[in-house]
Design a protein around this motif. Structure first.
Motif, PDB file in Angstrom:
ATOM      1  N   THR A 103      44.680  55.941  31.218  1.00  0.00           N
ATOM      2  CA  THR A 103      43.593  56.880  31.478  1.00  0.00           C
ATOM      3  C   THR A 103      43.525  57.912  30.351  1.00  0.00           C
ATOM      4  N   LEU A 104      44.708  58.413  29.954  1.00  0.00           N
ATOM      5  CA  LEU A 104      44.742  59.416  28.897  1.00  0.00           C
ATOM      6  C   LEU A 104      44.183  58.853  27.587  1.00  0.00           C
ATOM      7  N   LEU A 105      44.419  57.566  27.384  1.00  0.00           N
ATOM      8  CA  LEU A 105      43.914  56.917  26.171  1.00  0.00           C
ATOM      9  C   LEU A 105      42.439  56.540  26.305  1.00  0.00           C
ATOM     10  N   GLY A 106      41.887  56.798  27.497  1.00  0.00           N
ATOM     11  CA  GLY A 106      40.479  56.467  27.718  1.00  0.00           C
ATOM     12  C   GLY A 106      40.266  54.980  27.980  1.00  0.00           C
ATOM     13  N   ILE A 107      41.350  54.278  28.365  1.00  0.00           N
ATOM     14  CA  ILE A 107      41.217  52.836  28.622  1.00  0.00           C
ATOM     15  C   ILE A 107      41.224  52.621  30.127  1.00  0.00           C
ATOM     16  N   SER A 108      40.171  51.970  30.637  1.00  0.00           N
ATOM     17  CA  SER A 108      40.189  51.671  32.065  1.00  0.00           C
ATOM     18  C   SER A 108      40.671  50.244  32.257  1.00  0.00           C
ATOM     19  N   ILE A 109      41.154  49.919  33.475  1.00  0.00           N
ATOM     20  CA  ILE A 109      41.665  48.576  33.719  1.00  0.00           C
ATOM     21  C   ILE A 109      40.597  47.772  34.441  1.00  0.00           C
ATOM     22  N   PRO A 110      39.924  46.844  33.760  1.00  0.00           N
ATOM     23  CA  PRO A 110      38.930  46.050  34.473  1.00  0.00           C
ATOM     24  C   PRO A 110      39.636  45.175  35.490  1.00  0.00           C
ATOM     25  N   PHE A 111      39.180  45.252  36.718  1.00  0.00           N
ATOM     26  CA  PHE A 111      39.870  44.564  37.805  1.00  0.00           C
ATOM     27  C   PHE A 111      39.952  43.062  37.560  1.00  0.00           C
ATOM     28  N   THR A 112      38.890  42.499  36.953  1.00  0.00           N
ATOM     29  CA  THR A 112      38.853  41.053  36.755  1.00  0.00           C
ATOM     30  C   THR A 112      40.009  40.584  35.872  1.00  0.00           C
ATOM     31  N   ASN A 113      40.526  41.442  34.993  1.00  0.00           N
ATOM     32  CA  ASN A 113      41.636  41.044  34.135  1.00  0.00           C
ATOM     33  C   ASN A 113      42.867  40.657  34.928  1.00  0.00           C
ATOM     34  N   LEU A 114      42.985  41.191  36.136  1.00  0.00           N
ATOM     35  CA  LEU A 114      44.135  40.878  36.957  1.00  0.00           C
ATOM     36  C   LEU A 114      44.194  39.386  37.243  1.00  0.00           C
TER      37      LEU A 114
ATOM     38  N   ILE B 199      34.213  45.584  43.433  1.00  0.00           N
ATOM     39  CA  ILE B 199      34.581  44.828  44.633  1.00  0.00           C
ATOM     40  C   ILE B 199      34.687  43.341  44.301  1.00  0.00           C
ATOM     41  N   GLN B 200      35.801  42.765  44.608  1.00  0.00           N
ATOM     42  CA  GLN B 200      36.089  41.401  44.193  1.00  0.00           C
ATOM     43  C   GLN B 200      36.627  40.593  45.349  1.00  0.00           C
ATOM     44  N   PHE B 201      35.779  39.834  45.980  1.00  0.00           N
ATOM     45  CA  PHE B 201      36.286  38.873  46.944  1.00  0.00           C
ATOM     46  C   PHE B 201      36.317  37.504  46.270  1.00  0.00           C
ATOM     47  N   GLY B 202      35.883  37.481  44.999  1.00  0.00           N
ATOM     48  CA  GLY B 202      35.618  36.255  44.273  1.00  0.00           C
ATOM     49  C   GLY B 202      36.808  35.341  44.087  1.00  0.00           C
ATOM     50  N   GLN B 203      38.017  35.852  44.282  1.00  0.00           N
ATOM     51  CA  GLN B 203      39.181  34.979  44.248  1.00  0.00           C
ATOM     52  C   GLN B 203      39.082  33.915  45.330  1.00  0.00           C
ATOM     53  N   LEU B 204      38.406  34.280  46.425  1.00  0.00           N
ATOM     54  CA  LEU B 204      38.352  33.398  47.578  1.00  0.00           C
ATOM     55  C   LEU B 204      36.944  32.882  47.821  1.00  0.00           C
ATOM     56  N   VAL B 205      35.984  33.781  47.897  1.00  0.00           N
ATOM     57  CA  VAL B 205      34.607  33.387  48.217  1.00  0.00           C
ATOM     58  C   VAL B 205      33.631  34.182  47.347  1.00  0.00           C
ATOM     59  N   ASP B 206      32.379  33.757  47.348  1.00  0.00           N
ATOM     60  CA  ASP B 206      31.361  34.401  46.534  1.00  0.00           C
ATOM     61  C   ASP B 206      31.136  35.852  46.990  1.00  0.00           C
ATOM     62  N   THR B 207      31.464  36.795  46.112  1.00  0.00           N
ATOM     63  CA  THR B 207      31.367  38.215  46.454  1.00  0.00           C
ATOM     64  C   THR B 207      29.958  38.591  46.932  1.00  0.00           C
TER      65      THR B 207
ATOM     66  N   TRP C  53      38.756  45.275  56.279  1.00  0.00           N
ATOM     67  CA  TRP C  53      39.391  44.174  55.554  1.00  0.00           C
ATOM     68  C   TRP C  53      39.610  43.003  56.507  1.00  0.00           C
ATOM     69  N   LEU C  54      40.023  43.327  57.738  1.00  0.00           N
ATOM     70  CA  LEU C  54      40.291  42.251  58.710  1.00  0.00           C
ATOM     71  C   LEU C  54      39.013  41.460  59.006  1.00  0.00           C
ATOM     72  N   SER C  55      37.867  42.170  59.128  1.00  0.00           N
ATOM     73  CA  SER C  55      36.592  41.463  59.368  1.00  0.00           C
ATOM     74  C   SER C  55      36.319  40.468  58.262  1.00  0.00           C
ATOM     75  N   PHE C  56      36.600  40.896  57.017  1.00  0.00           N
ATOM     76  CA  PHE C  56      36.364  39.988  55.893  1.00  0.00           C
ATOM     77  C   PHE C  56      37.140  38.686  56.099  1.00  0.00           C
ATOM     78  N   PHE C  57      38.431  38.815  56.425  1.00  0.00           N
ATOM     79  CA  PHE C  57      39.253  37.607  56.610  1.00  0.00           C
ATOM     80  C   PHE C  57      38.807  36.820  57.843  1.00  0.00           C
ATOM     81  N   GLU C  58      38.485  37.537  58.928  1.00  0.00           N
ATOM     82  CA  GLU C  58      38.084  36.833  60.156  1.00  0.00           C
ATOM     83  C   GLU C  58      36.757  36.086  59.969  1.00  0.00           C
ATOM     84  N   THR C  59      35.881  36.651  59.140  1.00  0.00           N
ATOM     85  CA  THR C  59      34.565  36.036  58.953  1.00  0.00           C
ATOM     86  C   THR C  59      34.593  34.901  57.936  1.00  0.00           C
ATOM     87  N   PHE C  60      35.279  35.138  56.817  1.00  0.00           N
ATOM     88  CA  PHE C  60      35.143  34.194  55.696  1.00  0.00           C
ATOM     89  C   PHE C  60      36.345  33.282  55.488  1.00  0.00           C
ATOM     90  N   ILE C  61      37.489  33.643  56.000  1.00  0.00           N
ATOM     91  CA  ILE C  61      38.703  32.881  55.672  1.00  0.00           C
ATOM     92  C   ILE C  61      39.274  32.141  56.885  1.00  0.00           C
TER      93      ILE C  61
END
Ligand SMILES: Cc1cc2nc3c(=O)[nH]c(=O)nc-3n(C[C@H](O)[C@H](O)[C@H](O)COP(=O)(O)OP(=O)(O)OC[C@H]3O[C@@H](n4cnc5c(N)ncnc54)[C@H](O)[C@@H]3O)c2cc1C
Length: 387
Positions: free
Chosen positions: A11-22, A97-105, A149-157
């Motif tokens: 953060t101090l260096l002004g670099i943000s962590i793009p979640f998708t890189n994970l 927001i990234q549900f894309g690991q599992l289903v289409d966000t 979060w639980l609704s997400f899993f109950e609905t899509f997974i």
């Protein structure tokens, strides 16, 4: 360098962590030669994600869960008020927001609505007896509206893997001496080719599951020495709203944990006045050591100090959730101040048979939230399929 120091340095260096890189390690297009079966222990975010991903690949699998429901630390209360109360995981701790690991966000967001804080939300810190206006550092967090979060899993997974889950069946032992792994629960005995262990780290620390052979010394040492924070949440209903969007207690040293008070009805279609109390670490241990009436008195006393006596005057009711007392959870999550290299060790598989997935068993980049549990499951499934 801890996760906190690492993120602060970026953060101090002004670099943000793009979640998708994970998710850089993922290999969805590769063809797997693995044809065996997999047994997953635990039906929280990681266990459900792992099962769902194996199902997509046509791999034979089973999930064994100790309690009578899916979700683990995503548990929700539906009776306290007119919107779901998340007793564990509440925020989407990412601005992307990234549900894309599992289903289409995009498809998820058609059904599940979320909202984010803005600069107009009032954020304060409680420090040395003073309520001080500050800047919301959780500004990029999102909240679910009328769901969780639980609704997400109950609905899509869960629907597509429902038949593969066995409930109320704590696993007692795993013998991975031979190619055929033997798993014993309090109901049955199974044989399998690979195991994905998704139980909270505290369950391994307490040796609730007997592993034969014992884990390699280095791994056992890291498991033993990684601090799991106690966790405690409470929700209070008041006749009036006298609190801002967020108040963080300044806890010193920071490594002792966190206490936040927040408007739990924020963003919900509700006229009820619900104040949430989130705590991990030492403060959670203290709250959790009190009986219900002692806790209520203690909490109202604290709120009265912060909000000029308005809490006890307008109190209606409350509920609590002590995660340290849950027999198959025993804590909140591993300390924010754990060392990334130790966390990475937690994820390392043993003998290409025993794999670990969950919010504690990550690549050391981040840990302690649902996104991490999903990502960790993805990594473990990929290791099984492509190693
Ligand atoms: C108070 C609190 C607040 C939180 N807030 C957030 C938040 O706002 N946002 C966020 O993203 N995350 C949050 N988290 C973290 C989030 O809840 C976890 O990171 C995530 O749910 C972990 O998923 P998991 O699958 O790794 O583990 P778990 O959900 O713990 O699942 C493990 C499963 O294993 C089962 N199990 C245990 N022992 C056995 C056994 N012997 N046999 C069979 N099954 C067994 C358990 O019953 C459980 O269902 C919070 C957690 C807490 C406690």
């Amino acid at each position: 360098m801890t996760r906190q120091e690492f993120i602060k340095a970026l953060t101090l260096l002004g670099i943000s962590i793009p979640f998708t890189n994970l998710f850089a390690n993922d290999k969805p297009s590769q063809k797997s030669t693995f044809t065996g079966n997999v047994l997953i222990v635990g039906a929280g975010a990681a266990g459900l994600s792992a099962g769902y991903l194996l199902k997509q690949k046509g791999i034979d699998f089973k999930i064994i869960e100790a309690t009578n429901q899916p979700g683990g630390r995503m548990k929700v209360n539906h009776t306290f008020t007119d919107f779901p109360i998340p007793l564990g995981a509440e925020w989407i701790t990412s601005d992307n927001i990234q549900f894309g690991q599992l289903v289409d966000t995009r498809k998820v967001l058609e059904k599940i609505k979320t909202t984010g804080y803005t600069q107009n939300d009032e954020y304060y810190v409680w420090h040395h007896g003073k309520l001080l206006r500050s800047t919301l550092d959780t500004l990029n967090y999102q909240k679910f509206i009328g769901s969780s979060w639980l609704s997400f899993f109950e609905t899509f997974i869960v629907p597509s893997i429902y038949d593969h889950i066995s409930y109320q069946e704590p696993v007692k032992s795993i013998d991975y001496t031979n190619d055929e792994i033997v798993v014993v629960s309090d109901k049955d005995r199974y044989t399998t080719d690979r195991i994905i262990l998704t139980v909270p780290l505290s369950i391994l620390q307490n040796k609730e599951i007997q592993l034969t052979p014992a884990l390699p010394k280095e791994k056992a040492k890291v498991i033993e020495n990684t601090a799991v924070w106690p966790g405690f949440k409470a929700f209070f209903e008041f006749e009036e709203k006298f609190y801002p969007s967020f108040v963080d207690y300044i806890i010193q040293p920071e490594i002792d944990g966190q206490v936040s008070l927040y408007d739990a009805a924020w963003g919900q279609a509700s006229n009820r006045h619900i104040l949430g109390l989130f705590s991990v670490g030492k403060p959670a241990k203290t709250y959790g050591s009190l009986n219900d009436s002692e806790f209520k008195n203690q909490a109202l006393k604290e709120f009265d100090k912060i909000f000029d006596g308005q809490a006890s005057r307008t109190y209606l009711k409350h509920i609590t959730q002590n995660w340290s007392n849950e027999p198959f959870i025993k804590g909140a999550y591993i300390s924010d101040y754990s060392a990334p290299k130790n966390v990475a060790q937690l994820q390392t598989p043993v003998d290409n048979k025993l794999y670990f997935a969950g919010d504690a068993y990550t690549n050391g980049y981040d840990w302690g939230n649902v996104h991490n549990a999903i990502h960790s499951a993805t990594q473990s499934v990929n290791k099984i399929l492509f190693n």
